[in-house]
Design an enzyme around this catalytic site. Structure first.
Site, PDB file in Angstrom:
ATOM      1  N   LYS A 163     -13.502 -16.852  15.291  1.00  0.00           N
ATOM      2  CA  LYS A 163     -13.886 -16.196  14.038  1.00  0.00           C
ATOM      3  C   LYS A 163     -15.269 -15.581  14.177  1.00  0.00           C
ATOM      4  CE  LYS A 163     -14.976 -17.283   9.329  1.00  0.00           C
ATOM      5  NZ  LYS A 163     -15.418 -18.281   8.423  1.00  0.00           N
TER       6      LYS A 163
ATOM      7  N   TYR B  36      -6.807 -11.480   4.864  1.00  0.00           N
ATOM      8  CA  TYR B  36      -6.678 -11.100   3.456  1.00  0.00           C
ATOM      9  C   TYR B  36      -5.642  -9.995   3.281  1.00  0.00           C
ATOM     10  CZ  TYR B  36     -10.961 -13.749   3.533  1.00  0.00           C
ATOM     11  OH  TYR B  36     -11.874 -14.759   3.749  1.00  0.00           O
TER      12      TYR B  36
ATOM     13  N   CYS C 169     -15.553 -27.536   4.412  1.00  0.00           N
ATOM     14  CA  CYS C 169     -16.943 -27.134   4.603  1.00  0.00           C
ATOM     15  C   CYS C 169     -17.703 -27.447   3.330  1.00  0.00           C
ATOM     16  CB  CYS C 169     -17.041 -25.644   4.922  1.00  0.00           C
ATOM     17  SG  CYS C 169     -18.677 -25.213   5.560  1.00  0.00           S
TER      18      CYS C 169
ATOM     19  N   LYS D 220     -16.956 -20.258  16.089  1.00  0.00           N
ATOM     20  CA  LYS D 220     -17.307 -19.529  14.865  1.00  0.00           C
ATOM     21  C   LYS D 220     -18.719 -18.988  15.032  1.00  0.00           C
ATOM     22  CE  LYS D 220     -17.914 -19.981   9.895  1.00  0.00           C
ATOM     23  NZ  LYS D 220     -17.722 -20.799   8.699  1.00  0.00           N
TER      24      LYS D 220
ATOM     25  N   ARG E 155     -18.933 -14.414   1.022  1.00  0.00           N
ATOM     26  CA  ARG E 155     -19.949 -15.222   0.331  1.00  0.00           C
ATOM     27  C   ARG E 155     -20.075 -14.800  -1.120  1.00  0.00           C
ATOM     28  NH1 ARG E 155     -24.096 -15.681   5.450  1.00  0.00           N
ATOM     29  NH2 ARG E 155     -22.601 -16.789   6.773  1.00  0.00           N
TER      30      ARG E 155
END
Ligand code: PBG
Length: 324
Positions: A248, A313, A120, A195, A205
């Site tokens: 996602k 995560y 990306c 997505k 972000r």
């Protein structure tokens, strides 16, 4: 009269029976661990909105990757934080880019670990959008060329799989074509197929320093209100050559995971995104939930919905729990 003949509680009466009739299982082998790589040496900056997650320099990423592999996690996905951002995202496809360096270092030390890369532009553009901009518009077709260059540079650095996450139309086809033309026909594409434009990406972000400097991503990422459109997006990516399709975010989109699993025969990945992770961490820090139990319940629910693999995560913590 079903009762008293039928008593579903019979099969719940002890742990052995419960184990025998369990429909879904979670193992470290289901997990993909996202990592944020940054320039420098011995860097390990905790991401304030994602406790337990760090921006790490290549030396520390290698250690983290090694530790994850030892726990039985088969794969990581890399996100890069460049030194300089510009309009054409040049560090995204530079052979000296931070992700390219990390791939080499990891494959050198832990060759068995599958290294996936996020393809990306948003981490690399000065405006933080996932595509090339002209007159305030995010252009589709000119972006494809850059994405293909990025994917190819990841493959050249030794990546085992690429994961385009930009949501430009036609990017899977262009990436497939470019990889094939350069001798990388065996590198699979895990496409972020469905997505959504989600506020759950907020903490990411911060981690990837990729907040758009103006506007939002609604002209390319999907509207959270749409369900059938996800099937269209996934079908197109499959036609274009995707090998694994991703949904996602995961938590608020379990219906989509389930639809995709029912409709297609490709492996389905679910991305348990940053905001989902942060909410659990925050509630746990306040003492409001049992962190480990909530985490394990969430992860098994992705499997139940139909995910074959989970990007999370929580991967290291979950693997430790599963290995107990
Ligand atoms: C890059 C990308 C994003 C995420 C994965 N790849 C951010 C975005 O689209 O804004 C989000 C991951 C997360 O929130 O954990 N486009």
């Amino acid at each position: 009269m079903p009762f008293p003949i039928h008593r579903p509680r019979r099969l719940r009466s002890n742990p052995v029976l419960r184990d025998m009739v369990r429909e879904n299982h979670l193992s470290p082998a289901d997990l993909i661990y996202p990592l944020f790589v940054i320039f420098g040496k011995k860097v390990k900056n905790e991401i304030s909105s994602m406790p337990g997650c760090f921006q790490m320099s290549v030396d520390n990423i290698v250690k983290e990757a090694q530790a994850a592999y030892k726990l039985g996690i088969p794969a990581i996905i890399l996100f890069g934080i460049p030194e300089h951002k510009d309009a054409s995202a040049s560090e995204a496809y530079s052979p000296k880019g931070v992700v390219q360096q990390a791939i080499k270092a990891i494959k050198d030390k832990v060759p068995e670990l599958m290294v996936i890369t996020d393809v990306c532009l948003c981490e690399y553009t000065d405006h933080g959008h996932c595509g090339v901009i002209k007159k305030g518009k995010i252009l589709n077709d000119p972006t494809l060329e850059l994405l293909a260059k990025e994917a190819l540079s990841h493959a050249r650095a030794g990546a085992d799989m690429v994961g385009p996450s930009d949501m430009m139309d036609g990017r899977v086809a262009v990436i497939r074509e470019t990889l094939d033309a350069n001798g990388y026909d065996e590198i699979p594409i895990m496409s972020y197929a469905a997505k959504y434009s989600s506020a759950f990406y907020g903490p990411f972000r911060e981690a990837a320093e990729s907040t758009p400097s103006f506007g939002d991503r609604r002209s390319y990422q999907m509207d959270p209100a749409n369900r059938r459109e996800a099937l269209k997006e996934v079908a197109l990516d499959i036609e274009e050559g995707a090998d694994i399709v991703m949904v996602k975010p995961a938590m608020s989109y379990m219906d989509i995971i389930s639809d995709v699993k029912e409709t297609f025969d490709l492996p389905v990945a679910a991305y348990n995104v940053s905001g989902e992770y942060s909410m659990i961490k925050a509630a746990a820090q306040l003492g409001w939930i049992d962190e480990t139990k909530v985490m394990m319940e969430l992860l098994i629910s992705f499997k139940r919905a139909g995910a074959d693999m989970i990007l999370t995560y929580h991967a290291v913590e979950a693997a430790k729990e599963l290995n107990k």
